[in-house]
Design an enzyme around this catalytic site. Structure first.
Site, PDB file in Angstrom:
ATOM      1  N   LYS A  24      55.667  40.241 -47.496  1.00 39.73           N
ATOM      2  CA  LYS A  24      54.933  40.742 -48.452  1.00 39.73           C
ATOM      3  C   LYS A  24      54.551  41.984 -49.318  1.00 39.73           C
ATOM      4  CE  LYS A  24      52.371  36.310 -47.778  1.00 39.73           C
ATOM      5  NZ  LYS A  24      51.118  36.344 -47.380  1.00 39.73           N
ATOM      6  N   ARG A  45      53.911  48.239 -30.667  1.00 40.84           N
ATOM      7  CA  ARG A  45      55.519  48.898 -30.669  1.00 40.84           C
ATOM      8  C   ARG A  45      55.939  49.164 -32.128  1.00 40.84           C
ATOM      9  NH1 ARG A  45      60.321  47.273 -26.345  1.00 40.84           N
ATOM     10  NH2 ARG A  45      57.929  48.856 -25.027  1.00 40.84           N
ATOM     11  N   ARG A  52      59.371  42.895 -21.026  1.00 43.24           N
ATOM     12  CA  ARG A  52      58.380  43.494 -19.624  1.00 43.24           C
ATOM     13  C   ARG A  52      56.932  44.016 -20.618  1.00 43.24           C
ATOM     14  NH1 ARG A  52      62.182  43.207 -18.316  1.00 43.24           N
ATOM     15  NH2 ARG A  52      63.470  44.290 -19.952  1.00 43.24           N
ATOM     16  N   THR A  53      56.533  45.518 -21.688  1.00 36.31           N
ATOM     17  CA  THR A  53      55.168  44.921 -22.186  1.00 36.31           C
ATOM     18  C   THR A  53      54.692  44.424 -22.701  1.00 36.31           C
ATOM     19  OG1 THR A  53      56.723  47.408 -23.083  1.00 36.31           O
ATOM     20  CG2 THR A  53      54.799  47.410 -23.597  1.00 36.31           C
ATOM     21  N   HIS A  76      56.516  56.418 -25.058  1.00 35.90           N
ATOM     22  CA  HIS A  76      55.723  55.899 -24.049  1.00 35.90           C
ATOM     23  C   HIS A  76      54.972  55.327 -22.965  1.00 35.90           C
ATOM     24  CE1 HIS A  76      55.839  51.088 -23.329  1.00 35.90           C
ATOM     25  NE2 HIS A  76      57.262  50.890 -23.055  1.00 35.90           N
TER      26      HIS A  76
HETATM   27  N1   CP Z   1      60.285  49.012 -20.177  1.00 38.96           N
HETATM   28  C1   CP Z   1      60.107  48.413 -21.116  1.00 38.96           C
HETATM   29  O1   CP Z   1      59.305  48.507 -21.980  1.00 38.96           O
HETATM   30  O2   CP Z   1      60.583  47.211 -21.068  1.00 38.96           O
HETATM   31  P1   CP Z   1      60.432  46.028 -22.692  1.00 38.96           P
HETATM   32  O3   CP Z   1      61.269  46.367 -23.602  1.00 38.96           O
HETATM   33  O4   CP Z   1      60.818  44.576 -21.748  1.00 38.96           O
HETATM   34  O5   CP Z   1      58.647  46.266 -23.134  1.00 38.96           O
END
Ligand code: CP
Length: 356
Positions: free
Chosen positions: A104, A125, A73-74, A155
């Protein structure tokens, strides 16, 4: 103090200039007027997509997405958000190093500096808490870095789309994109359920709801934490909320439950989370708690009529697919809202919150 860490508190206001060029790494950066600007911009993005598919306000801008941990999603919603605003995307899958020079021995910071030479904004992320913050606050980093999840930390963009979903579902955000947050004595009751220890989405959401209680929601807030003892909400999150409450004079109650039927009485939102297998030290510890709370049609029969069910997704088996047909199941609408909120964030940090 005006050191780098001060960028983490109250910097994003109703003035679009306060967003331009800024990183978004924590929900603590948003003031109430800043939250209102974001919500309003996201609502306008929804209308834009529904009526025209998008526009070209970010033409010639490039988004870099770098994910050291898996995402559906993100990652996809940020990429689509950029494309719908006329920009372009360079995606780097860096899970387990991917095919990047981290293989490396290159540091995360150097890799992001590299991406920033070629692009205008970075969405990142990482599995280790604090890594995205450290990267964004590095003095060499000059372009916005957006936290797409850092281990068990935060998040923030998920919390913002969650708040957008809550106000949309309970009628504070109206069809004509007008916010109607008149004061009320009726409390907003939100149950956070499942893996509250490892769930960064519930950490960010609890903090954001607490910050928004007094001036945004203008009604008492009850946060109910329902989990097995070993997966309870970290004390540092509860202490943060107590501190916000004291400083701002907020009306926030925090309650702890283990029984979901007790927790959901009179509630407005049941926010389910996945038990995060990847964060456990041993398969046995995971197996002991993985099925602790399952939302199924039987539970929904006992749930309040007004109560929506949310989940950041992905789910494993903690919401039965039969519940998907229930109009109170808001998790797919929540997922769609991620696109509009992330369009708003990209537009704001690139100085294009309003189309030309
Ligand atoms: N909700 C969420 O962060 O989903 P993903 O891990 O698929 O990005």
């Amino acid at each position: 103090s005006k050191g780098p860490a001060s960028k983490l508190i109250d910097g994003l206001t109703s003035d679009p200039a306060s967003w331009m060029g800024q990183s978004l790494i924590s929900v603590t950066q948003l003031t109430t007027p800043g939250l209102e600007l974001l919500v309003q911009t996201a609502a306008e993005m929804r209308t834009l997509v529904k009526n025209h598919g998008g526009d070209d306000r970010l033409k010639h801008k490039i988004l870099a997405t770098i994910f050291y941990e898996a995402s559906t999603r993100t990652s996809c919603s940020f990429q689509t958000a950029m494309l719908r605003l006329g920009g372009q995307v360079m995606h780097v899958d860096a899970s387990a190093g991917g095919n990047t020079s981290s293989k490396k021995g290159e540091t995360v910071s150097d890799t992001v500096k590299c991406l920033q030479c070629y692009t205008d904004v970075t969405v990142m992320r990482h599995p280790t808490q604090g890594t995205v913050v450290d990267t964004a606050l590095d003095s060499i980093i000059t372009k916005p870095v957006i936290n797409a999840g850092d281990g068990v930390g935060e998040h923030p963009t998920q919390a913002l789309l969650d708040l957008f979903t809550i106000i949309d579902e309970i009628g504070i955000l109206q069809d004509d994109n007008v916010l109607n947050n008149e004061p009320s004595i009726e409390p907003l009751i939100v149950v956070l359920l499942g893996d509250l220890k490892h769930g960064r989405t519930v950490h960010s959401l609890a903090k954001l709801l607490a910050r928004a209680q007094r001036e945004f929601f203008k009604r008492p807030l009850v946060l109910r934490y329902c989990s097995p003892e070993v997966l309870k909400m970290p004390s540092y999150i509860q202490e943060y909320i107590d501190e916000v409450s004291t400083i701002a004079g907020s009306d926030i109650t925090q309650e702890v439950y283990t029984n979901v039927y007790d927790a959901m009485k009179n509630s407005d939102v049941l926010y389910q989370t996945r038990v995060q297998k990847e964060r456990f030290n041993s398969p046995v510890e995971y197996a002991n708690v993985k099925g602790a709370y399952i939302i199924d049609t039987q539970l929904m029969e006992d749930a309040p009529r007004k109560m929506i069910v949310m989940h950041p997704l992905p789910r494993v088996d903690e919401i039965d697919t039969d519940v998907d047909k229930d109009p109170r199941a808001a998790y797919f609408r929540q997922m769609e809202n991620g696109l509009y909120v992330r369009m708003a964030i990209l537009a704001l940090v690139l100085g294009k919150g309003v189309a030309n």
